[in-house]
Design a protein around this motif. Structure first.
Motif, PDB file in Angstrom:
ATOM      1  N   UNK A  11      28.215  45.728  55.899  1.00  0.00           N
ATOM      2  CA  UNK A  11      28.771  44.782  55.366  1.00  0.00           C
ATOM      3  C   UNK A  11      28.285  43.350  56.015  1.00  0.00           C
ATOM      4  N   UNK A  12      28.347  42.178  55.257  1.00  0.00           N
ATOM      5  CA  UNK A  12      28.013  40.941  55.877  1.00  0.00           C
ATOM      6  C   UNK A  12      29.101  40.293  56.692  1.00  0.00           C
ATOM      7  N   UNK A  13      28.876  39.351  57.327  1.00  0.00           N
ATOM      8  CA  UNK A  13      29.556  38.679  58.240  1.00  0.00           C
ATOM      9  C   UNK A  13      30.949  38.205  58.005  1.00  0.00           C
ATOM     10  N   UNK A  14      31.666  38.445  58.833  1.00  0.00           N
ATOM     11  CA  UNK A  14      33.278  37.920  58.602  1.00  0.00           C
ATOM     12  C   UNK A  14      33.694  37.323  59.705  1.00  0.00           C
ATOM     13  N   UNK A  15      34.820  36.346  59.348  1.00  0.00           N
ATOM     14  CA  UNK A  15      35.249  35.608  60.501  1.00  0.00           C
ATOM     15  C   UNK A  15      35.586  36.329  61.731  1.00  0.00           C
ATOM     16  N   UNK A  16      36.079  37.503  61.605  1.00  0.00           N
ATOM     17  CA  UNK A  16      36.249  38.222  62.877  1.00  0.00           C
ATOM     18  C   UNK A  16      35.212  38.600  63.687  1.00  0.00           C
ATOM     19  N   UNK A  17      33.966  38.944  62.872  1.00  0.00           N
ATOM     20  CA  UNK A  17      32.864  39.143  63.457  1.00  0.00           C
ATOM     21  C   UNK A  17      32.458  37.877  64.478  1.00  0.00           C
ATOM     22  N   UNK A  18      32.568  36.702  63.738  1.00  0.00           N
ATOM     23  CA  UNK A  18      32.027  35.399  64.214  1.00  0.00           C
ATOM     24  C   UNK A  18      33.071  34.973  65.213  1.00  0.00           C
ATOM     25  N   UNK A  19      34.269  35.342  65.321  1.00  0.00           N
ATOM     26  CA  UNK A  19      35.186  34.932  66.439  1.00  0.00           C
ATOM     27  C   UNK A  19      35.293  36.239  67.487  1.00  0.00           C
ATOM     28  N   UNK A  20      34.487  37.217  67.554  1.00  0.00           N
ATOM     29  CA  UNK A  20      34.465  38.391  68.230  1.00  0.00           C
ATOM     30  C   UNK A  20      35.664  38.691  68.527  1.00  0.00           C
ATOM     31  N   UNK A  21      36.625  39.117  67.388  1.00  0.00           N
ATOM     32  CA  UNK A  21      37.769  39.730  67.159  1.00  0.00           C
ATOM     33  C   UNK A  21      37.485  41.238  66.907  1.00  0.00           C
ATOM     34  N   UNK A  22      38.251  42.076  67.292  1.00  0.00           N
ATOM     35  CA  UNK A  22      38.144  43.594  66.954  1.00  0.00           C
ATOM     36  C   UNK A  22      38.547  43.674  65.621  1.00  0.00           C
ATOM     37  N   UNK A  23      37.684  44.317  64.787  1.00  0.00           N
ATOM     38  CA  UNK A  23      37.775  44.368  63.533  1.00  0.00           C
ATOM     39  C   UNK A  23      37.580  46.043  63.098  1.00  0.00           C
ATOM     40  N   UNK A  24      38.578  46.691  62.577  1.00  0.00           N
ATOM     41  CA  UNK A  24      38.645  48.162  62.310  1.00  0.00           C
ATOM     42  C   UNK A  24      38.580  48.559  60.938  1.00  0.00           C
ATOM     43  N   UNK A  25      39.253  49.804  60.815  1.00  0.00           N
ATOM     44  CA  UNK A  25      39.806  50.148  59.509  1.00  0.00           C
ATOM     45  C   UNK A  25      40.967  49.742  59.245  1.00  0.00           C
ATOM     46  N   UNK A  26      41.831  49.123  60.072  1.00  0.00           N
ATOM     47  CA  UNK A  26      43.006  48.475  59.841  1.00  0.00           C
ATOM     48  C   UNK A  26      42.925  47.024  59.379  1.00  0.00           C
ATOM     49  N   UNK A  27      41.950  46.337  59.403  1.00  0.00           N
ATOM     50  CA  UNK A  27      41.741  45.145  59.002  1.00  0.00           C
ATOM     51  C   UNK A  27      40.848  44.810  57.836  1.00  0.00           C
ATOM     52  N   UNK A  28      41.655  44.322  56.882  1.00  0.00           N
ATOM     53  CA  UNK A  28      40.918  44.278  55.486  1.00  0.00           C
ATOM     54  C   UNK A  28      40.542  42.841  55.084  1.00  0.00           C
ATOM     55  N   UNK A  29      39.395  42.297  55.961  1.00  0.00           N
ATOM     56  CA  UNK A  29      38.805  40.977  56.183  1.00  0.00           C
ATOM     57  C   UNK A  29      38.010  40.879  54.863  1.00  0.00           C
ATOM     58  N   UNK A  30      37.515  39.718  54.440  1.00  0.00           N
ATOM     59  CA  UNK A  30      36.550  39.413  53.626  1.00  0.00           C
ATOM     60  C   UNK A  30      35.446  38.634  54.361  1.00  0.00           C
ATOM     61  N   UNK A  31      34.362  38.933  53.750  1.00  0.00           N
ATOM     62  CA  UNK A  31      32.987  38.189  54.119  1.00  0.00           C
ATOM     63  C   UNK A  31      33.159  36.857  54.142  1.00  0.00           C
ATOM     64  N   UNK A  32      32.458  36.196  55.179  1.00  0.00           N
ATOM     65  CA  UNK A  32      32.519  34.515  55.246  1.00  0.00           C
ATOM     66  C   UNK A  32      31.461  33.962  54.507  1.00  0.00           C
ATOM     67  N   UNK A  33      31.297  32.689  54.627  1.00  0.00           N
ATOM     68  CA  UNK A  33      30.115  31.849  53.957  1.00  0.00           C
ATOM     69  C   UNK A  33      28.567  32.648  54.414  1.00  0.00           C
ATOM     70  N   UNK A  34      28.282  32.921  55.719  1.00  0.00           N
ATOM     71  CA  UNK A  34      27.409  33.538  56.127  1.00  0.00           C
ATOM     72  C   UNK A  34      27.191  34.793  55.601  1.00  0.00           C
ATOM     73  N   UNK A  35      28.108  35.465  55.417  1.00  0.00           N
ATOM     74  CA  UNK A  35      28.226  37.078  54.931  1.00  0.00           C
ATOM     75  C   UNK A  35      27.821  36.861  53.493  1.00  0.00           C
TER      76      UNK A  35
END
Length: 205
Positions: A11-35
């Motif tokens: 998937x494209x970049x999310x804010x969790x990726x950008x902020x170096x936060x752990x993101x796994x199966x339990x985090x249903x985040x959206x992609x950000x502007x870069x993503x």
């Protein structure tokens, strides 16, 4: 079925990726502007591929990354077997040196073949692969689909490509990934071969 072309993307970049936060199966985040820009670049580069079906995980960041293909009218399905690994209680947490060391120690254990280990009481690689195999059995059983696009996640992608290519699972870290990278595989005569290996040539196109 003579050959089947399988395009596997992270998937494209999310804010969790950008902020170096752990993101796994339990985090249903959206992609950000870069993503979203990465998704657009991928679409523009590969929109002429005659995809028969798009497969996404149960997490919205994968569907968002291929939405433009879906908007063309290409059928899609969601399978939780394509979900990211669960990092358990580490998910959603900012960088912490103690937690990060636990992560590193567990990854090192995987490389030594200790594939039943899990991070933060989440999933082990063996558990992830079990559900991936069920998903891929379903996908590969659809013999009329010659070109398929699969949107999944970083660690899940490493595991998926590793075992599809018949590498020992402890070698999963040999398969590098980045946001909206592509592994293109071709299946024929009972085996997979690599066409594109973690490619990002489409980004910035």
């Amino acid at each position: 079925m003579k050959t089947k072309n399988i395009y596997i993307i992270r998937h494209g970049q999310t804010d969790f990726n950008l902020e170096n936060k752990v993101q796994g199966r339990g985090i249903d985040s959206s992609i950000n502007a870069t993503g979203r820009k990465q998704a657009e670049d991928f679409f523009e580069y590969y929109k002429e591929v005659p995809f028969d079906k798009v497969y996404v995980s149960g997490l919205k960041r994968t569907k968002e990354s291929v939405q433009q293909f879906i908007d063309l009218g290409i059928p899609y399905e969601s399978h939780d077997g394509l979900d990211e690994i669960s990092w358990g209680k580490h998910e959603g947490q900012p960088y912490d040196p103690v937690m990060h060391q636990i992560y590193l120690d567990t990854i090192a254990g995987w490389a030594e073949g200790k594939l039943d280990l899990a991070v933060g009481e989440g999933e082990s690689p063996l558990e992830v692969v079990e559900r991936q195999k069920a998903a891929m059995h379903y996908i590969m059983a659809n013999k009329s689909e010659k070109n398929v696009l699969i949107a999944t996640h970083g660690r899940a992608m490493r595991m998926l490509v590793c075992w599809l290519l018949n590498y020992p699972l402890e070698k999963m870290d040999s398969f590098q990934h980045s946001n909206l990278c592509l592994y293109q595989l071709q299946y024929g005569e009972g085996q997979y071969r690599v066409i594109e290996h973690g490619s990002t040539k489409h980004l910035g196109s």
